[in-house]
Design a protein around this motif. Sequence first.
Motif, short mmCIF file in Angstrom:
data_model
loop_
_atom_site.label_atom_id
_atom_site.label_comp_id
_atom_site.label_asym_id
_atom_site.label_seq_id
_atom_site.Cartn_x
_atom_site.Cartn_y
_atom_site.Cartn_z
N ALA A 16 -13.19 28.19 16.96
CA ALA A 16 -13.18 29.52 17.56
C ALA A 16 -11.84 29.78 18.21
O ALA A 16 -11.09 28.86 18.53
CB ALA A 16 -14.29 29.62 18.60
N ASN A 17 -11.56 31.06 18.40
CA ASN A 17 -10.36 31.48 19.10
C ASN A 17 -10.64 32.82 19.74
O ASN A 17 -11.54 33.55 19.31
CB ASN A 17 -9.16 31.56 18.16
N GLY A 18 -9.88 33.15 20.76
CA GLY A 18 -10.03 34.43 21.43
C GLY A 18 -8.68 35.07 21.66
O GLY A 18 -7.67 34.38 21.76
N VAL A 19 -8.67 36.40 21.71
CA VAL A 19 -7.44 37.15 21.96
C VAL A 19 -7.72 38.28 22.92
O VAL A 19 -8.87 38.72 23.06
CB VAL A 19 -6.83 37.73 20.65
N ALA A 20 -6.69 38.75 23.57
CA ALA A 20 -6.80 39.94 24.41
C ALA A 20 -6.43 41.14 23.54
O ALA A 20 -5.30 41.26 23.09
CB ALA A 20 -5.85 39.83 25.59
N CYS A 21 -7.40 42.00 23.26
CA CYS A 21 -7.15 43.16 22.41
C CYS A 21 -7.19 44.47 23.18
O CYS A 21 -7.14 45.54 22.60
CB CYS A 21 -8.11 43.19 21.23
N GLY A 22 -7.29 44.38 24.52
CA GLY A 22 -7.17 45.58 25.33
C GLY A 22 -8.47 46.19 25.83
O GLY A 22 -8.45 47.21 26.50
N ILE A 23 -9.62 45.60 25.51
CA ILE A 23 -10.88 46.12 26.02
C ILE A 23 -10.95 45.90 27.53
O ILE A 23 -11.34 46.77 28.28
CB ILE A 23 -12.08 45.48 25.31
N LYS A 24 -10.55 44.70 27.96
CA LYS A 24 -10.46 44.37 29.38
C LYS A 24 -9.01 44.08 29.71
O LYS A 24 -8.27 43.58 28.87
CB LYS A 24 -11.33 43.15 29.72
N LYS A 25 -8.61 44.38 30.93
CA LYS A 25 -7.22 44.15 31.32
C LYS A 25 -6.94 42.65 31.49
O LYS A 25 -7.65 41.96 32.21
CB LYS A 25 -6.91 44.87 32.63
N LYS A 27 -7.41 39.93 29.92
CA LYS A 27 -8.42 38.90 29.63
C LYS A 27 -8.63 38.81 28.12
O LYS A 27 -8.46 39.79 27.41
CB LYS A 27 -9.76 39.26 30.28
N LYS A 28 -9.01 37.63 27.68
CA LYS A 28 -9.41 37.50 26.29
C LYS A 28 -10.73 38.23 26.13
O LYS A 28 -11.71 37.92 26.80
CB LYS A 28 -9.53 36.03 25.90
N ASP A 29 -10.77 39.23 25.25
CA ASP A 29 -11.96 40.06 25.14
C ASP A 29 -12.48 40.20 23.72
O ASP A 29 -13.37 40.99 23.44
CB ASP A 29 -11.70 41.44 25.76
N LEU A 30 -11.94 39.42 22.80
CA LEU A 30 -12.43 39.42 21.42
C LEU A 30 -12.45 37.98 20.93
O LEU A 30 -11.46 37.26 21.09
CB LEU A 30 -11.53 40.27 20.53
#
Length: 62
Positions: A16-25, A27-30
């Motif tokens: 698994a991996n996570g990225v910050a895509c802008g849903i939350k400021k 934070k990794k949100d996807l």
Amino acid sequence: MQIIDGSVTASKGFSANGVACGIKKRKKDLALVVSQVPCSFAGSFTTNLVKAAPVLWDQKLV
């Protein structure tokens, strides 16, 4: 069904991996969870006491 303690990748064969895509400021949100082989179901759910309807529905499915 066997419940395995640990993170989303505690089950053998998952990554698994996570990225910050802008849903939350800031934070990794996807998240993307991948199985190395075809699988029927896998679930990773919040431990929060308050859960949205889609989370409850998915928990029932898995």
